[in-house]
Design an enzyme around this catalytic site. Structure first.
Site, PDB file in Angstrom:
ATOM      1  N   PRO A  88      -6.259  -4.969  -3.996  1.00 27.55           N
ATOM      2  CA  PRO A  88      -5.335  -3.981  -4.550  1.00 27.55           C
ATOM      3  C   PRO A  88      -5.734  -3.616  -5.982  1.00 27.55           C
ATOM      4  CG  PRO A  88      -4.137  -5.714  -3.410  1.00 27.55           C
ATOM      5  CD  PRO A  88      -5.563  -6.161  -3.480  1.00 27.55           C
ATOM      6  N   GLU A  89      -5.744  -2.334  -6.266  1.00 32.71           N
ATOM      7  CA  GLU A  89      -6.107  -1.835  -7.581  1.00 32.71           C
ATOM      8  C   GLU A  89      -4.864  -1.275  -8.267  1.00 32.71           C
ATOM      9  OE1 GLU A  89      -9.589   0.688  -7.269  1.00 32.71           O
ATOM     10  OE2 GLU A  89     -10.381  -0.505  -5.619  1.00 32.71           O
TER      11      GLU A  89
END
Length: 287
Positions: free
Chosen positions: A2-3
């Site tokens: 996840p960014e």
């Protein structure tokens, strides 16, 4: 992993669903998922009776402010990093727990906040209210500016890049340069800029950095509005997928035609990471 858009989406969901509800207790089902305190018993004792009053994001870290129902003032912070496969899921207590549930917080009203992590790289912290975050979550002290912060400018980018020979893709992944950008959105930003991922950082001009700065903000904004990208494990707090994946221009599309010119999207390895690009729209230029 996840960014920024995925973590920001989770943060907004937590702010919408979890605030001002008393935590009745906690379970740690995998000890190594708890980074601080070391003792599971201390974690359970300290978090019981607290309530969450607000969540914020720093880079890819989540931080929830805790208040005690027994005493005034801050009671500490609940920290989390999702790493590769982590999820924070807000769900009713009687729903079956996913197999890889690692930490659970029990809330009044029959709700649970579950930290689910298949590969077990993610971490949870319970931070004391009287210590700086970075003393306990040491990675926080190494982060560069936020992409939407006032200190993240084209001029800042140019000063950081002009003396580096690193490939531009690798530079954008450096959390010390800019916090929260990762593999997905670095690929997308470079596509929108028309820059090849192997382009040396010291080849960019100030004008190039103005374009990079603009496209970082525009790409991240679009991804946040779409609820992030669900290529594998990422889910929003209610368990639903993000919708940016169908909008991606190059990431995860190797072998498919470019949406702009029809050229087949290519994939290479660069510094141990993948890089996706369009050979026509992002030509490798000699400067």
């Amino acid at each position: 992993m996840p960014e920024l858009p995925e973590v920001e989406t989770v943060c907004r969901g937590l702010n919408r669903l979890t605030l001002e509800q008393t935590i009745g207790g906690g379970e740690v089902l995998l000890d190594r998922s708890l980074a601080y305190p070391v003792s599971v018993e201390d974690f359970q004792k300290q978090i019981t009776g607290c309530r969450l009053v607000g969540w914020q994001r720093r880079g890819k870290y989540l931080l929830g402010e805790l208040r005690s129902n027994q005493a005034p003032g801050p009671a500490g912070w609940l920290g989390c990093h999702l790493r590769m496969t982590g999820q924070l899921l807000w769900t009713e207590r009687d729903q079956q727990r996913p197999r890889h549930t690692r930490v659970v917080l029990h809330f009044e009203g029959g709700w649970e906040l579950r930290f689910v992590d298949t590969r077990t790289f993610g971490k949870v912290w319970l931070l004391p209210g009287d210590r700086p975050w970075a003393e306990v979550m040491t990675g926080l002290g190494q982060l560069g500016p936020e992409p939407f912060g006032a200190d993240f400018t084209a001029e800042y980018l140019y000063e950081k890049l002009k003396s580096s020979r690193r490939p531009l893709k690798n530079a954008l992944l450096d959390q010390r340069l800019v916090a929260g950008l990762g593999n997905i959105y670095a690929d997308e930003v470079l596509f929108f800029c028309g820059f090849h991922p192997t382009m040396a950082s010291n080849q960019v001009s100030l004008q190039d950095c103005e374009l990079i700065h603009q496209q970082i903000q525009a790409t991240l904004t679009a991804a946040i509005e779409a609820g992030g990208t669900s290529f594998s494990d990422y889910r929003q707090v209610t368990g639903i997928n993000g919708n940016y994946g169908g909008m991606a221009q190059v990431y995860g599309r190797e072998g498919e035609p470019c949406r702009h010119c029809g050229t087949v999207i290519a994939k290479i390895k660069l510094g141990g990471r993948s890089a996706h690009f369009c050979p026509q729209c992002q030509p490798k230029l000699e400067r």
